[in-house]
Write an enzyme that holds these catalytic residues in place. Structure first.
Site, PDB file in Angstrom:
ATOM      1  N   GLY A   1      64.253  12.559 -38.311  1.00 38.99           N
ATOM      2  CA  GLY A   1      65.324  11.639 -38.714  1.00 38.99           C
ATOM      3  C   GLY A   1      64.705  10.282 -39.003  1.00 38.99           C
ATOM      4  O   GLY A   1      63.529  10.179 -39.338  1.00 38.99           O
TER       5      GLY A   1
ATOM      6  N   ILE B   1      63.837   7.801 -37.017  1.00 37.18           N
ATOM      7  CA  ILE B   1      62.695   7.410 -36.176  1.00 37.18           C
ATOM      8  C   ILE B   1      61.483   8.293 -36.482  1.00 37.18           C
ATOM      9  O   ILE B   1      60.368   7.802 -36.638  1.00 37.18           O
ATOM     10  CB  ILE B   1      63.067   7.437 -34.678  1.00 37.18           C
TER      11      ILE B   1
ATOM     12  N   ARG C   1      64.066  11.542 -25.500  1.00 32.77           N
ATOM     13  CA  ARG C   1      64.768  11.756 -24.236  1.00 32.77           C
ATOM     14  C   ARG C   1      63.980  12.750 -23.395  1.00 32.77           C
ATOM     15  O   ARG C   1      63.495  13.767 -23.911  1.00 32.77           O
ATOM     16  CB  ARG C   1      66.175  12.334 -24.478  1.00 32.77           C
TER      17      ARG C   1
ATOM     18  N   GLU D   1      65.569  10.228 -15.156  1.00 34.20           N
ATOM     19  CA  GLU D   1      65.347   8.786 -14.989  1.00 34.20           C
ATOM     20  C   GLU D   1      66.290   8.213 -13.947  1.00 34.20           C
ATOM     21  O   GLU D   1      67.456   8.606 -13.927  1.00 34.20           O
ATOM     22  CB  GLU D   1      65.582   8.065 -16.331  1.00 34.20           C
TER      23      GLU D   1
ATOM     24  N   HIS E   1      60.968   3.526 -20.154  1.00 33.60           N
ATOM     25  CA  HIS E   1      61.998   3.583 -21.205  1.00 33.60           C
ATOM     26  C   HIS E   1      62.111   2.237 -21.929  1.00 33.60           C
ATOM     27  O   HIS E   1      63.158   1.583 -21.870  1.00 33.60           O
ATOM     28  CB  HIS E   1      63.354   3.999 -20.599  1.00 33.60           C
TER      29      HIS E   1
END
Ligand code: 8YV
Length: 332
Positions: free
Chosen positions: A163, A165, A247, A276, A294
């Site tokens: 996509g 990114i 993720r 996380e 993150h």
């Protein structure tokens, strides 16, 4: 078409940049979280009972049970963030609540961080820096065989998720001399493939077995949960590196940690984790793993742009229009 709201009650779950908070106060009846203490589920429940608009972040779990407690006024969840895996989109839709996110504005920052990890892990950047800062290691000077890493120029990079990114990562990586390969639900337009000189792999398994570096750049959805499963991680070459700025849930973290420890994967660069803020202790302990908290999109500019997007989404909604960044479950 939603009915216009003069000053909607907007509850923001975390502290945002000051310029964003100030503008929110001007435009809305904004309840801010000045102390930035993460809200407990009970606090979130109270918020959804009263607010017209909730502005959550990745740290808030907006699940079915929480949305079930929403008051009739709650009509918009304007997520401060791109990923919406923290929100139960189906339940929101059932309740007639619009969900928006902040796409586009964190693409370049996240791609920069991905590229930083692609460089940092094979070239042992964090290890070298930590060595010098540790007072137990007085540096005795350069040596031809000390701190050797691996060249990235000419290696194969396999991008999972092409996509916005993923493409921004590919652009950077190509400039560093990496050969671009990718797996995506859909093949990207020919012009993009041509620009990036990218090779498409319909079969993720086949791509994984041939890559030197694998970068995860897809969202976390039910379909991508543990996409890099124990079985697939074992397909990687023992010399391979894994980078994840998307993720944690996309990778079976325990298995990744085990394989790195066993030397069956050479190293990893991880900005995100499955549970996380908890991180598998084996990953923390390994010299061959670079871990970051993150911070892929953590730039001042990016956070302000994200805030602007949130404000535009709320304002358009409050003015009785459709907010521009509506998210539908079918988009993922
Ligand atoms: C954000 C992110 O910082 O936007 C995303 O999807 O992963 C992060 O870069 C975070 O989500 C804010 O909610």
């Amino acid at each position: 078409m939603p009915t216009p709201l003069k000053k909607p009650l907007v509850i923001v779950t975390r502290k945002l940049p000051e310029v964003v908070e100030t503008r929110m106060r001007e435009l809305f009846d904004a309840r801010l979280n000045i102390d930035d203490r993460p809200m407990r589920q009970a606090d979130l429940a109270e918020a959804v009972r009263t607010a017209h608009v909730l502005v959550p972040t990745v740290t808030d779990r907006i699940d079915r049970a929480l949305i079930a407690q929403a008051g009739p006024e709650l009509k918009l969840i304007a997520n401060f963030g791109n990923g919406v895996d923290n929100i139960d989109l189906d339940t929101a839709r059932e309740r007639g609540i619009i969900v928006t996110n902040t796409p586009g504005v964190l693409t370049e920052d996240t791609a920069d961080m991905t590229m930083a990890l692609i460089l940092a892990v094979p070239r042992r950047l964090a290890e070298g820096a930590a060595l010098l800062k540790d007072p137990r290691n007085a540096w005795v000077g350069w040596s031809p065989t000390w701190m050797l890493g691996h060249r990235i120029f000419g290696k194969r990079l396999g991008i999972i998720g092409m996509g916005r990114i993923g493409q921004a990562v590919a652009r950077r990586a190509k400039a560093f001399g990496l050969q671009i390969h990718y797996h995506n639900r859909r093949r990207v337009p020919e012009a993009v493939e041509h620009e990036l000189e990218a090779t498409y792999w319909e079969s993720l398994d086949q791509m994984l077995a041939r890559m030197d570096i694998v970068s995860v750049n897809c969202p976390h959805t039910p379909a991508t949960y543990h996409l890099l499963s124990a079985r697939r991680l074992k397909l990687l070459k023992p010399t391979a590196y894994v980078v994840n700025t998307a993720r944690g849930e996309v990778i079976d973290e325990n298995e990744l940690a085990r394989l790195v420890e066993a030397g069956q994967i050479t190293g990893a660069g991880l900005d995100v984790f499955e549970h996380e803020p908890a991180i598998n202790p084996k990953l923390l302990a390994s010299d061959r793993v670079v871990v970051l908290p993150h911070m892929g999109s953590a730039t001042v500019e990016g956070r302000i742009d994200m805030g602007e997007k949130v404000i535009i989404n709320i304002k358009t909604f409050a003015d009785g229009h459709k907010p521009p960044d509506r998210v539908l479950a079918t988009m993922f």
